[in-house]
Design a protein around this motif. Structure first.
Motif, PDB file in Angstrom:
ATOM      1  N   GLY A  77       2.911   6.290  -1.693  1.00 47.64           N
ATOM      2  CA  GLY A  77       1.903   6.830  -0.790  1.00 47.64           C
ATOM      3  C   GLY A  77       2.284   6.611   0.668  1.00 47.64           C
ATOM      4  O   GLY A  77       3.469   6.598   1.016  1.00 47.64           O
ATOM      5  N   HIS A  78       1.294   6.377   1.529  1.00 44.96           N
ATOM      6  CA  HIS A  78       1.557   6.185   2.959  1.00 44.96           C
ATOM      7  C   HIS A  78       2.048   4.763   3.215  1.00 44.96           C
ATOM      8  O   HIS A  78       1.628   3.817   2.568  1.00 44.96           O
ATOM      9  N   ALA A  79       2.950   4.628   4.174  1.00 37.34           N
ATOM     10  CA  ALA A  79       3.440   3.308   4.570  1.00 37.34           C
ATOM     11  C   ALA A  79       3.904   3.362   6.010  1.00 37.34           C
ATOM     12  O   ALA A  79       4.406   4.389   6.480  1.00 37.34           O
ATOM     13  N   ASN A  80       3.734   2.247   6.725  1.00 38.25           N
ATOM     14  CA  ASN A  80       4.224   2.130   8.099  1.00 38.25           C
ATOM     15  C   ASN A  80       5.533   1.356   8.156  1.00 38.25           C
ATOM     16  O   ASN A  80       6.469   1.764   8.848  1.00 38.25           O
ATOM     17  N   ARG A  81       5.603   0.235   7.446  1.00 41.54           N
ATOM     18  CA  ARG A  81       6.822  -0.579   7.409  1.00 41.54           C
ATOM     19  C   ARG A  81       7.016  -1.077   5.978  1.00 41.54           C
ATOM     20  O   ARG A  81       6.175  -1.798   5.436  1.00 41.54           O
ATOM     21  N   VAL A  82       8.119  -0.690   5.385  1.00 42.95           N
ATOM     22  CA  VAL A  82       8.424  -1.023   3.994  1.00 42.95           C
ATOM     23  C   VAL A  82       9.573  -2.018   3.970  1.00 42.95           C
ATOM     24  O   VAL A  82      10.627  -1.772   4.569  1.00 42.95           O
ATOM     25  N   VAL A  83       9.381  -3.131   3.278  1.00 43.45           N
ATOM     26  CA  VAL A  83      10.445  -4.122   3.104  1.00 43.45           C
ATOM     27  C   VAL A  83      10.883  -4.108   1.648  1.00 43.45           C
ATOM     28  O   VAL A  83      10.076  -4.346   0.742  1.00 43.45           O
ATOM     29  N   ALA A  99      -4.534  -7.507   4.904  1.00 39.44           N
ATOM     30  CA  ALA A  99      -5.590  -6.839   4.135  1.00 39.44           C
ATOM     31  C   ALA A  99      -5.206  -5.379   3.947  1.00 39.44           C
ATOM     32  O   ALA A  99      -4.791  -4.699   4.889  1.00 39.44           O
ATOM     33  N   GLY A 100      -5.294  -4.910   2.717  1.00 47.48           N
ATOM     34  CA  GLY A 100      -4.909  -3.544   2.401  1.00 47.48           C
ATOM     35  C   GLY A 100      -3.431  -3.364   2.124  1.00 47.48           C
ATOM     36  O   GLY A 100      -3.004  -2.271   1.736  1.00 47.48           O
ATOM     37  N   GLY A 101      -2.626  -4.421   2.317  1.00 50.39           N
ATOM     38  CA  GLY A 101      -1.193  -4.342   2.050  1.00 50.39           C
ATOM     39  C   GLY A 101      -0.906  -4.307   0.560  1.00 50.39           C
ATOM     40  O   GLY A 101      -1.708  -4.759  -0.269  1.00 50.39           O
ATOM     41  N   ARG A 102       0.273  -3.754   0.215  1.00 53.38           N
ATOM     42  CA  ARG A 102       0.591  -3.561  -1.193  1.00 53.38           C
ATOM     43  C   ARG A 102       1.989  -4.077  -1.526  1.00 53.38           C
ATOM     44  O   ARG A 102       2.907  -4.007  -0.706  1.00 53.38           O
ATOM     45  N   LEU A 103       2.120  -4.568  -2.757  1.00 58.11           N
ATOM     46  CA  LEU A 103       3.421  -4.884  -3.349  1.00 58.11           C
ATOM     47  C   LEU A 103       3.646  -3.943  -4.520  1.00 58.11           C
ATOM     48  O   LEU A 103       2.797  -3.834  -5.413  1.00 58.11           O
ATOM     49  N   LEU A 104       4.796  -3.264  -4.510  1.00 61.06           N
ATOM     50  CA  LEU A 104       5.223  -2.426  -5.634  1.00 61.06           C
ATOM     51  C   LEU A 104       6.359  -3.167  -6.327  1.00 61.06           C
ATOM     52  O   LEU A 104       7.463  -3.266  -5.790  1.00 61.06           O
ATOM     53  N   LEU A 105       6.075  -3.719  -7.495  1.00 59.57           N
ATOM     54  CA  LEU A 105       7.025  -4.553  -8.222  1.00 59.57           C
ATOM     55  C   LEU A 105       7.462  -3.864  -9.502  1.00 59.57           C
ATOM     56  O   LEU A 105       6.653  -3.627 -10.402  1.00 59.57           O
ATOM     57  N   PRO A 129       9.110   9.514   5.537  1.00 58.69           N
ATOM     58  CA  PRO A 129      10.110   9.575   6.607  1.00 58.69           C
ATOM     59  C   PRO A 129       9.687   8.853   7.876  1.00 58.69           C
ATOM     60  O   PRO A 129      10.537   8.440   8.667  1.00 58.69           O
ATOM     61  N   GLN A 130       8.366   8.691   8.086  1.00 57.42           N
ATOM     62  CA  GLN A 130       7.884   8.041   9.299  1.00 57.42           C
ATOM     63  C   GLN A 130       7.921   6.519   9.212  1.00 57.42           C
ATOM     64  O   GLN A 130       7.758   5.823  10.219  1.00 57.42           O
ATOM     65  N   ALA A 131       8.132   5.960   8.025  1.00 55.92           N
ATOM     66  CA  ALA A 131       8.066   4.505   7.837  1.00 55.92           C
ATOM     67  C   ALA A 131       9.327   3.819   8.332  1.00 55.92           C
ATOM     68  O   ALA A 131      10.435   4.338   8.194  1.00 55.92           O
TER      69      ALA A 131
END
Length: 309
Positions: free
Chosen positions: A126-132, A236-242, A150-152
């Motif tokens: 989905g939407h993300a600003n900064r992905v690690v 808050a609202g942050g997500r981990l995709l594992l 592409p914007q992340a």
């Protein structure tokens, strides 16, 4: 970027221009098909960079051979040559990773899990600003995230310098902007993180090969540790995709239970599903797995509760 690294970027671009594609299979499949190919005399680019087949200098275009020499990946044994690195395709992108068989402790993995991880990210990001991308390896997760968002801002973090080198080259060849940093988990990652993604090793007793060794809990320890670290850092609202694997013991999935407890402690929502019910079946021959029914590939999304309005 060094002269050798620039040559590897140019090599990936040259292979892409020639329509190169190769889906990297399991090591067992690679071993079987390599034996079949050894009976013939094929020397296509797929044989050389996918199946790690030996060849002679007249079997490949001079431009490709020159780039291999400049990059320092041309292995010479008498008149027979081979590549020190493999190249896999995923979508329109190419990824350098360790040659077969990957024996070194710092080997950089790419295989069926990479493709499942990519599909998981596409389905869940989905939407993300900064992905690690934690434990980024060859950079698959971060690069797929960049294609989806592409914007992340993308961060590729790994403790293995060889993985970071190949991830940097793979991203450059794909014209993907990414920050590459050496970090044990999230230990050295600074700044805000709204989405963390991870595909940690999840097998037990892997002979010191870091790309396979998930620690105790039948290989689930590293997955659980990275999940805890992510929950401590996400807002808050942050997500981990594992995306990982879990040993199912007499019908019980301990990793799922541990993640449920973690989610409850952190006030987070957990969505958890099996992506493939049975992977790495040969591991059940290991004495430590004697009570294990199967090893499942699983996907977990942990989302911290949003801040009050």
């Amino acid at each position: 970027m060094t002269f050798e690294d620039e040559a590897l970027v140019a090599l990936l671009q040259a292979l892409k221009a020639r329509g190169y594609r190769f889906i990297t299979p399991t090591n067992d499949t690679h071993r079987l098909v390599s034996w079949r190919l050894f009976q013939g005399s094929r020397h296509t680019l797929r044989d050389i960079f996918g199946w790690t087949r030996p060849f002679r200098d007249g079997d490949v275009e001079p431009e490709i051979l020159a780039l291999m020499r400049e990059a320092g990946i041309l292995v010479e044994k008498g008149r027979r040559l081979s590549s020190a690195l493999r190249v896999a395709s995923l979508g329109d992108d190419l990824f350098l990773h360790s040659a077969y068989p990957p024996k070194a402790k710092d080997a950089v993995f790419f295989g069926p899990d990479s493709y499942r991880f990519a599909d998981f990210i596409r389905a869940e990001l989905g939407h993300a600003n900064r992905v690690v991308d934690i434990g980024a390896g060859s950079g698959v997760g971060g690069m797929v995230a960049a294609r989806v968002c592409p914007q992340a801002a993308i961060v590729l973090a790994d403790i293995n310098p060889q993985a970071l080198r190949l991830a940097r080259i793979n991203a450059a060849a794909a014209v993907v902007s990414a920050e590459v940093m050496e970090s044990d988990g999230l230990a050295k990652v600074t700044g805000p993180i709204d989405v963390a993604i991870a595909n940690p090793p999840y097998l037990l007793g892997s002979g010191g090969r870091a790309y396979r060794d998930g620690g105790d809990l039948l290989g689930a320890r590293l997955s659980l540790n990275w999940a805890k670290a992510a929950m401590a850092r996400l807002p808050a609202g942050g997500r981990l995709l594992l995306y990982t694997g879990s040993a199912i013991v007499e019908g019980h999935d301990r990793l799922k239970t541990e993640l449920e407890s973690l989610a409850a402690r952190e006030g987070a929502n957990l969505r958890y599903r099996e992506i493939d019910p049975d992977v790495f079946g040969a591991m059940l021959l290991h004495p430590a797995y004697r009570r294990v029914d199967r090893i499942a590939a699983v996907g977990a999304v942990l989302e911290k509760a949003a801040a009050p309005a």
